[in-house]
Design a protein around this motif. Structure first.
Motif, PDB file in Angstrom:
ATOM      1  N   PHE A 300       0.784  -1.243   0.000  1.00  0.00           N
ATOM      2  CA  PHE A 300       0.000   0.000   0.000  1.00  0.00           C
ATOM      3  C   PHE A 300       0.811   1.285   0.000  1.00  0.00           C
ATOM      4  CE2 PHE A 300       1.059  -0.476   4.414  1.00  0.00           C
ATOM      5  CZ  PHE A 300       1.129   0.816   4.906  1.00  0.00           C
ATOM      6  N   ALA A 301       2.023   1.282   0.571  1.00  0.00           N
ATOM      7  CA  ALA A 301       2.746   2.534   0.812  1.00  0.00           C
ATOM      8  C   ALA A 301       3.062   3.300  -0.463  1.00  0.00           C
ATOM      9  CB  ALA A 301       4.025   2.258   1.600  1.00  0.00           C
ATOM     10  N   THR A 302       3.336   2.576  -1.548  1.00  0.00           N
ATOM     11  CA  THR A 302       3.703   3.269  -2.788  1.00  0.00           C
ATOM     12  C   THR A 302       2.500   3.897  -3.483  1.00  0.00           C
ATOM     13  OG1 THR A 302       3.551   1.156  -3.978  1.00  0.00           O
ATOM     14  CG2 THR A 302       5.731   1.832  -3.191  1.00  0.00           C
ATOM     15  N   SER A 303       1.299   3.558  -3.044  1.00  0.00           N
ATOM     16  CA  SER A 303       0.112   4.176  -3.645  1.00  0.00           C
ATOM     17  C   SER A 303      -0.251   5.491  -2.967  1.00  0.00           C
ATOM     18  CB  SER A 303      -1.084   3.215  -3.558  1.00  0.00           C
ATOM     19  OG  SER A 303      -1.432   2.954  -2.215  1.00  0.00           O
ATOM     20  N   ILE A 304       0.486   5.851  -1.915  1.00  0.00           N
ATOM     21  CA  ILE A 304       0.266   7.116  -1.210  1.00  0.00           C
ATOM     22  C   ILE A 304       1.192   8.179  -1.790  1.00  0.00           C
ATOM     23  CG2 ILE A 304       0.461   8.306   1.020  1.00  0.00           C
ATOM     24  CD1 ILE A 304      -0.199   5.671   2.382  1.00  0.00           C
ATOM     25  N   ASP A 305       0.655   9.364  -1.974  1.00  0.00           N
ATOM     26  CA  ASP A 305       1.467  10.495  -2.411  1.00  0.00           C
ATOM     27  C   ASP A 305       2.108  11.099  -1.157  1.00  0.00           C
ATOM     28  OD1 ASP A 305       2.631  12.771  -3.350  1.00  0.00           O
ATOM     29  OD2 ASP A 305       0.818  13.611  -4.266  1.00  0.00           O
ATOM     30  N   GLU A 326      -5.206   7.740  10.297  1.00  0.00           N
ATOM     31  CA  GLU A 326      -6.454   7.187   9.768  1.00  0.00           C
ATOM     32  C   GLU A 326      -6.457   7.181   8.246  1.00  0.00           C
ATOM     33  OE1 GLU A 326      -8.635   5.541  11.558  1.00  0.00           O
ATOM     34  OE2 GLU A 326      -7.195   5.942  13.167  1.00  0.00           O
ATOM     35  N   TYR A 327      -5.888   8.218   7.647  1.00  0.00           N
ATOM     36  CA  TYR A 327      -5.799   8.275   6.183  1.00  0.00           C
ATOM     37  C   TYR A 327      -4.959   7.114   5.653  1.00  0.00           C
ATOM     38  CZ  TYR A 327      -4.222   9.726   1.559  1.00  0.00           C
ATOM     39  OH  TYR A 327      -3.917   9.745   0.225  1.00  0.00           O
ATOM     40  N   ILE A 328      -3.779   6.903   6.268  1.00  0.00           N
ATOM     41  CA  ILE A 328      -2.895   5.822   5.820  1.00  0.00           C
ATOM     42  C   ILE A 328      -3.544   4.464   6.060  1.00  0.00           C
ATOM     43  CG2 ILE A 328      -0.649   4.723   6.181  1.00  0.00           C
ATOM     44  CD1 ILE A 328       0.431   7.514   6.938  1.00  0.00           C
ATOM     45  N   ARG A 329      -4.202   4.311   7.201  1.00  0.00           N
ATOM     46  CA  ARG A 329      -4.898   3.051   7.493  1.00  0.00           C
ATOM     47  C   ARG A 329      -5.998   2.778   6.468  1.00  0.00           C
ATOM     48  NH1 ARG A 329      -5.436   3.748  14.068  1.00  0.00           N
ATOM     49  NH2 ARG A 329      -3.506   2.622  14.636  1.00  0.00           N
ATOM     50  N   ASP A 330      -6.688   3.826   6.061  1.00  0.00           N
ATOM     51  CA  ASP A 330      -7.767   3.661   5.090  1.00  0.00           C
ATOM     52  C   ASP A 330      -7.204   3.238   3.726  1.00  0.00           C
ATOM     53  OD1 ASP A 330     -10.616   4.003   4.284  1.00  0.00           O
ATOM     54  OD2 ASP A 330      -9.748   5.531   2.975  1.00  0.00           O
ATOM     55  N   VAL A 331      -6.094   3.856   3.324  1.00  0.00           N
ATOM     56  CA  VAL A 331      -5.445   3.467   2.069  1.00  0.00           C
ATOM     57  C   VAL A 331      -5.021   2.002   2.140  1.00  0.00           C
ATOM     58  CG1 VAL A 331      -3.431   3.824   0.579  1.00  0.00           C
ATOM     59  CG2 VAL A 331      -4.652   5.802   1.513  1.00  0.00           C
ATOM     60  N   ARG A 332      -4.461   1.613   3.270  1.00  0.00           N
ATOM     61  CA  ARG A 332      -4.019   0.227   3.437  1.00  0.00           C
ATOM     62  C   ARG A 332      -5.205  -0.741   3.398  1.00  0.00           C
ATOM     63  NH1 ARG A 332      -1.589  -2.983   8.560  1.00  0.00           N
ATOM     64  NH2 ARG A 332      -0.612  -4.670   7.357  1.00  0.00           N
ATOM     65  N   LYS A 333      -6.294  -0.355   4.053  1.00  0.00           N
ATOM     66  CA  LYS A 333      -7.487  -1.211   4.078  1.00  0.00           C
ATOM     67  C   LYS A 333      -8.035  -1.420   2.670  1.00  0.00           C
ATOM     68  CE  LYS A 333     -12.111  -1.432   6.137  1.00  0.00           C
ATOM     69  NZ  LYS A 333     -13.087  -0.735   7.027  1.00  0.00           N
ATOM     70  N   ARG A 334      -8.101  -0.345   1.891  1.00  0.00           N
ATOM     71  CA  ARG A 334      -8.624  -0.448   0.531  1.00  0.00           C
ATOM     72  C   ARG A 334      -7.705  -1.273  -0.369  1.00  0.00           C
ATOM     73  NH1 ARG A 334      -8.385   4.262  -1.563  1.00  0.00           N
ATOM     74  NH2 ARG A 334      -7.943   5.642   0.201  1.00  0.00           N
ATOM     75  N   ALA A 335      -6.392  -1.167  -0.120  1.00  0.00           N
ATOM     76  CA  ALA A 335      -5.432  -1.941  -0.912  1.00  0.00           C
ATOM     77  C   ALA A 335      -5.593  -3.431  -0.612  1.00  0.00           C
ATOM     78  CB  ALA A 335      -4.010  -1.492  -0.595  1.00  0.00           C
ATOM     79  N   ARG A 336      -5.810  -3.765   0.624  1.00  0.00           N
ATOM     80  CA  ARG A 336      -5.977  -5.161   1.019  1.00  0.00           C
ATOM     81  C   ARG A 336      -7.305  -5.706   0.480  1.00  0.00           C
ATOM     82  NH1 ARG A 336      -4.534  -5.187   7.374  1.00  0.00           N
ATOM     83  NH2 ARG A 336      -4.399  -7.476   7.111  1.00  0.00           N
ATOM     84  N   TYR A 337      -8.321  -4.851   0.434  1.00  0.00           N
ATOM     85  CA  TYR A 337      -9.621  -5.262  -0.085  1.00  0.00           C
ATOM     86  C   TYR A 337      -9.543  -5.595  -1.570  1.00  0.00           C
ATOM     87  CZ  TYR A 337     -14.597  -5.039  -1.311  1.00  0.00           C
ATOM     88  OH  TYR A 337     -15.852  -5.352  -1.768  1.00  0.00           O
ATOM     89  N   LYS A 338      -8.723  -4.803  -2.288  1.00  0.00           N
ATOM     90  CA  LYS A 338      -8.535  -5.045  -3.723  1.00  0.00           C
ATOM     91  C   LYS A 338      -7.837  -6.386  -3.945  1.00  0.00           C
ATOM     92  CE  LYS A 338      -8.294  -0.207  -5.222  1.00  0.00           C
ATOM     93  NZ  LYS A 338      -7.402   0.827  -5.800  1.00  0.00           N
TER      94      LYS A 338
END
Length: 342
Positions: A300-305, A326-338
């Motif tokens: 997930f980390a590389t998908s964050i700007d 919370e923003y980073i956690r949300d990005v990580r959650k969505r990446a795992r869902y994908k």
């Protein structure tokens, strides 16, 4: 043979330590004393870097009519060469005798900015001088005197505490771990933490020691790693995490000025994400090492700007840290869902 320099003094006690009290011209005290500024590269000294403006302001003030100052605080460093001696007189006074050519035999425990620009002034100044304190004892006195001083780096006070602690790993594990990050050759943070002193190192100090130890403390509390592991194990875990950060985001790490990884928001938020990953590894009884952190971050980390103009730009303060987490956690959650639904 030149005669010794002699300064008339009184001998007494400041609480539980013997001291000399006296008066001397500013230029003489300047000639005989030195500030022991922390050299971050060499690990010697304990004081903050010299502030030219502060010192020049005092020079201008002390030259004015009716000016005054509290006593300068000095220490006669122990001398194997016998550069100085205290001679007691029959009437209760004492003489401080300093050998010709002895040089700077007194440390400026609390007066470096007052004396810094007085090398040519004859104005009389009061002083209190400790007798033979060790460098460690000097640091302790300085730290106590200046713990609330305006402008004194909190990281420098943390460094003092680390040097004075009997068992730093037990007393302040977060500070112990932060210093490990700064000192270990394999650490990406090697000599990149600002300790509050001066440095000639080529690497720029990009994060303060205070900030890092607070971020590590957040990790320790959130992960509860010390309930079942040693401080050394916790230090290795934190080191492995930051090594993984560099592996996954080498370009962002290499350009700290334009990215948030090494700024306050990034450091605090990433340490909380490290705690999340550690807890997850523990739940499935998986080793939480550099490989585990690298795998988790790569998802997930590389998908964050992470740039300073990206979505993390507007976060600030403790509220901003929470929002960033919370923003980073949300990005990580969505990446795992994908991944699950892929």
């Amino acid at each position: 043979m030149f005669p010794p320099t002699v300064i008339d003094c009184l001998k007494g006690r400041s609480a539980h330590r013997q001291v000399l009290l006296g008066f001397a011209p500013a230029h003489l005290l300047y000639e005989l004393s030195f500030p022991d500024i922390l050299d971050e590269d060499g690990g010697r000294g304990y004081q903050r870097p010299f502030n030219e403006r502060h010192s020049q302001d005092f020079r201008r003030y002390i030259k004015e009519p009716n000016s005054s100052t509290i006593p300068l605080t000095l220490n006669l460093r122990p001398s194997a060469k016998g550069d100085w001696r205290v001679v007691e007189l029959p009437d209760g006074r004492v003489k401080l005798e300093i050998s010709a050519g002895a040089g700077k035999i007194m440390a400026q425990v609390d007066c470096q900015h007052r004396l810094g620009h007085l090398s040519d002034l004859p104005v009389s100044l009061p002083f209190m001088c400790f007798i033979g304190l060790s460098e460690r004892e000097e640091m302790e006195v300085f730290s106590i005197i200046n713990s609330k001083a305006k402008g004194l780096s909190t990281s420098l006070l943390d460094y003092h505490e680390a040097q004075l602690a009997e068992s730093l790993a037990d007393d302040r594990p977060e500070l112990f771990i932060a210093l490990q990050l700064n000192n270990l050759e394999e650490s990406p943070w090697l000599r990149r933490l600002n300790l509050g002193g001066k440095t000639t190192s080529g690497l720029k100090r990009i994060v303060s020691l205070r900030m890092m130890q607070q971020a590590v403390n957040d990790f320790l509390k959130a992960s509860k790693i010390l309930t079942g592991r040693s401080v050394d194990d916790a230090a290795r875990t934190v080191l492995d995490f930051w090594r993984a950060v560099v592996v996954v985001m080498p370009n962002e790490w290499a350009d700290p000025r334009r990215h948030m990884l090494t700024k306050g928001i990034g450091v605090y938020a990433l340490m909380r994400i490290a705690a999340d990953i550690f807890i997850e590894c523990k739940e499935v009884d998986r080793a939480c090492d550099k490989r585990a952190f690298t795998t988790a971050l790569a998802d997930f980390a590389t998908s964050i700007d992470w740039s300073t103009s990206g979505p993390l730009k507007g976060f600030g303060g403790q509220g901003g840290v929470k929002a960033a987490i919370e923003y980073i956690r949300d990005v990580r959650k969505r990446a795992r869902y994908k991944v699950v639904n892929g």
